[in-house]
Design a protein around this motif. Structure first.
Motif, PDB file in Angstrom:
ATOM      1  N   PRO A  32       0.803  -1.231   0.000  1.00  0.00           N
ATOM      2  CA  PRO A  32       0.000   0.000   0.000  1.00  0.00           C
ATOM      3  C   PRO A  32       0.837   1.283   0.000  1.00  0.00           C
ATOM      4  CG  PRO A  32      -0.107  -1.075   2.137  1.00  0.00           C
ATOM      5  CD  PRO A  32       0.627  -2.011   1.221  1.00  0.00           C
ATOM      6  N   ASN A  33       2.125   1.163   0.279  1.00  0.00           N
ATOM      7  CA  ASN A  33       3.006   2.325   0.260  1.00  0.00           C
ATOM      8  C   ASN A  33       3.737   2.480  -1.073  1.00  0.00           C
ATOM      9  OD1 ASN A  33       2.401   3.267   2.815  1.00  0.00           O
ATOM     10  ND2 ASN A  33       3.947   2.001   3.791  1.00  0.00           N
ATOM     11  N   SER A  34       3.343   1.695  -2.073  1.00  0.00           N
ATOM     12  CA  SER A  34       3.965   1.776  -3.395  1.00  0.00           C
ATOM     13  C   SER A  34       2.896   1.923  -4.468  1.00  0.00           C
ATOM     14  CB  SER A  34       4.776   0.508  -3.703  1.00  0.00           C
ATOM     15  OG  SER A  34       5.843   0.353  -2.805  1.00  0.00           O
ATOM     16  N   VAL A  35       3.224   2.695  -5.504  1.00  0.00           N
ATOM     17  CA  VAL A  35       2.369   2.788  -6.683  1.00  0.00           C
ATOM     18  C   VAL A  35       3.229   2.673  -7.937  1.00  0.00           C
ATOM     19  CG1 VAL A  35       0.552   4.207  -5.643  1.00  0.00           C
ATOM     20  CG2 VAL A  35       2.441   5.310  -6.819  1.00  0.00           C
ATOM     21  N   LYS A  36       2.601   2.192  -8.993  1.00  0.00           N
ATOM     22  CA  LYS A  36       3.259   2.059 -10.292  1.00  0.00           C
ATOM     23  C   LYS A  36       2.723   3.159 -11.196  1.00  0.00           C
ATOM     24  CE  LYS A  36       3.666  -1.151 -14.147  1.00  0.00           C
ATOM     25  NZ  LYS A  36       3.165  -2.438 -14.680  1.00  0.00           N
ATOM     26  N   LEU A  37       3.621   3.942 -11.777  1.00  0.00           N
ATOM     27  CA  LEU A  37       3.259   5.028 -12.680  1.00  0.00           C
ATOM     28  C   LEU A  37       3.741   4.659 -14.080  1.00  0.00           C
ATOM     29  CD1 LEU A  37       4.457   7.903 -10.351  1.00  0.00           C
ATOM     30  CD2 LEU A  37       2.104   7.207 -10.746  1.00  0.00           C
ATOM     31  N   THR A  38       2.803   4.561 -15.025  1.00  0.00           N
ATOM     32  CA  THR A  38       3.129   4.156 -16.380  1.00  0.00           C
ATOM     33  C   THR A  38       2.732   5.272 -17.348  1.00  0.00           C
ATOM     34  OG1 THR A  38       2.657   1.863 -15.767  1.00  0.00           O
ATOM     35  CG2 THR A  38       2.845   2.354 -18.121  1.00  0.00           C
ATOM     36  N   PRO A  39       3.711   5.982 -17.889  1.00  0.00           N
ATOM     37  CA  PRO A  39       3.392   7.047 -18.847  1.00  0.00           C
ATOM     38  C   PRO A  39       3.019   6.456 -20.209  1.00  0.00           C
ATOM     39  CG  PRO A  39       5.757   6.950 -18.486  1.00  0.00           C
ATOM     40  CD  PRO A  39       5.135   5.931 -17.579  1.00  0.00           C
ATOM     41  N   VAL A  82      10.980   6.874  -0.336  1.00  0.00           N
ATOM     42  CA  VAL A  82      12.108   6.101   0.192  1.00  0.00           C
ATOM     43  C   VAL A  82      12.679   5.115  -0.816  1.00  0.00           C
ATOM     44  CG1 VAL A  82      11.427   6.328   2.608  1.00  0.00           C
ATOM     45  CG2 VAL A  82      10.558   4.406   1.255  1.00  0.00           C
ATOM     46  N   ASP A  83      11.984   4.912  -1.934  1.00  0.00           N
ATOM     47  CA  ASP A  83      12.458   3.962  -2.930  1.00  0.00           C
ATOM     48  C   ASP A  83      11.841   4.308  -4.277  1.00  0.00           C
ATOM     49  OD1 ASP A  83      12.174   1.213  -4.468  1.00  0.00           O
ATOM     50  OD2 ASP A  83      13.697   0.889  -2.950  1.00  0.00           O
ATOM     51  N   VAL A  84      12.658   4.234  -5.323  1.00  0.00           N
ATOM     52  CA  VAL A  84      12.194   4.435  -6.687  1.00  0.00           C
ATOM     53  C   VAL A  84      12.759   3.293  -7.514  1.00  0.00           C
ATOM     54  CG1 VAL A  84      12.269   5.929  -8.724  1.00  0.00           C
ATOM     55  CG2 VAL A  84      12.162   6.950  -6.436  1.00  0.00           C
ATOM     56  N   PHE A  85      11.901   2.618  -8.265  1.00  0.00           N
ATOM     57  CA  PHE A  85      12.313   1.558  -9.173  1.00  0.00           C
ATOM     58  C   PHE A  85      11.883   1.976 -10.569  1.00  0.00           C
ATOM     59  CE2 PHE A  85      11.569  -2.382 -11.536  1.00  0.00           C
ATOM     60  CZ  PHE A  85      12.806  -2.984 -11.400  1.00  0.00           C
ATOM     61  N   ILE A  99       7.104   3.925  -7.152  1.00  0.00           N
ATOM     62  CA  ILE A  99       7.546   4.789  -6.054  1.00  0.00           C
ATOM     63  C   ILE A  99       7.025   4.209  -4.748  1.00  0.00           C
ATOM     64  CG2 ILE A  99       7.308   7.075  -5.013  1.00  0.00           C
ATOM     65  CD1 ILE A  99       7.069   8.205  -7.816  1.00  0.00           C
ATOM     66  N   THR A 100       7.895   4.169  -3.747  1.00  0.00           N
ATOM     67  CA  THR A 100       7.510   3.733  -2.411  1.00  0.00           C
ATOM     68  C   THR A 100       7.703   4.898  -1.452  1.00  0.00           C
ATOM     69  OG1 THR A 100       8.210   1.482  -2.930  1.00  0.00           O
ATOM     70  CG2 THR A 100       7.914   2.028  -0.592  1.00  0.00           C
ATOM     71  N   LYS A 101       6.708   5.101  -0.591  1.00  0.00           N
ATOM     72  CA  LYS A 101       6.712   6.218   0.357  1.00  0.00           C
ATOM     73  C   LYS A 101       6.765   5.697   1.788  1.00  0.00           C
ATOM     74  CE  LYS A 101       1.752   6.639   1.105  1.00  0.00           C
ATOM     75  NZ  LYS A 101       1.800   6.323   2.527  1.00  0.00           N
ATOM     76  N   THR A 102       7.007   6.599   2.724  1.00  0.00           N
ATOM     77  CA  THR A 102       6.948   6.251   4.138  1.00  0.00           C
ATOM     78  C   THR A 102       5.482   6.081   4.552  1.00  0.00           C
ATOM     79  OG1 THR A 102       6.852   8.564   4.812  1.00  0.00           O
ATOM     80  CG2 THR A 102       9.047   7.549   4.681  1.00  0.00           C
ATOM     81  N   ASP A 103       5.263   5.389   5.655  1.00  0.00           N
ATOM     82  CA  ASP A 103       3.901   5.168   6.160  1.00  0.00           C
ATOM     83  C   ASP A 103       3.165   6.469   6.450  1.00  0.00           C
ATOM     84  OD1 ASP A 103       3.974   2.383   6.119  1.00  0.00           O
ATOM     85  OD2 ASP A 103       4.766   2.249   8.159  1.00  0.00           O
ATOM     86  N   ASP A 104       3.887   7.460   6.944  1.00  0.00           N
ATOM     87  CA  ASP A 104       3.233   8.686   7.404  1.00  0.00           C
ATOM     88  C   ASP A 104       3.152   9.789   6.343  1.00  0.00           C
ATOM     89  OD1 ASP A 104       5.966   9.054   7.469  1.00  0.00           O
ATOM     90  OD2 ASP A 104       5.955  10.249   9.292  1.00  0.00           O
ATOM     91  N   THR A 105       3.469   9.472   5.106  1.00  0.00           N
ATOM     92  CA  THR A 105       3.383  10.453   4.029  1.00  0.00           C
ATOM     93  C   THR A 105       2.152  10.166   3.182  1.00  0.00           C
ATOM     94  OG1 THR A 105       5.787  10.595   3.957  1.00  0.00           O
ATOM     95  CG2 THR A 105       4.605  11.495   2.088  1.00  0.00           C
TER      96      THR A 105
END
Length: 89
Positions: A11-18, A53-56, A64-70
Motif C-alpha cells: 500500500p506504500n507503493s504505486v506504479k506510474l506508467t506514462p 524512500v524507494d524508486v524503481f 515509487i515507495t513512500k513512508t507510512d506517514d506520508t
C-alpha cells in the motif's frame, strides 16, 4: 501524455506508467539514495521528493515507495509533474 497510476500489493507503493517513454535508458534502476540515482536526472528528482524512500525505474514505468506517514496526495502530483517534464524535454 497520460500517466496511468496502479496500486501494487504494497500500500506504500504505486506504479506510474506514462503513455510515452522511455522513462530511463537503463534496463532497470533501483534507487534508495540520491547516490544510487547519480547521473539519472529523473531518478534524482523522484528520490528527492519528501517522503519517498524507494524508486524503481524501467524504460516502461516507475514504481515509487513512500513512508507510512506520508500522503499520496503530496507525492503523486509532484511525481507526475516530474515524469511529464522529463518526457517532454
Amino acid at each position: 501524455m497520460t500517466i496511468e497510476t496502479d496500486p501494487t500489493p504494497n500500500p506504500n507503493s504505486v506504479k506510474l506508467t506514462p503513455s510515452s517513454g522511455p522513462v530511463t535508458e537503463a534496463s532497470m534502476l533501483a534507487i534508495k539514495t540520491a547516490a544510487d540515482a547519480e547521473g539519472d536526472a529523473l531518478g534524482e528528482a523522484l528520490i528527492g521528493i519528501d517522503g519517498v524512500v524507494d524508486v524503481f525505474m524501467t524504460p516502461a514505468f516507475v514504481t515509487i515507495t513512500k513512508t507510512d506517514d506520508t500522503s499520496w496526495g503530496t507525492i503523486l502530483p509532484r511525481a507526475r509533474a516530474l515524469i511529464t517534464e522529463h518526457l517532454s524535454a
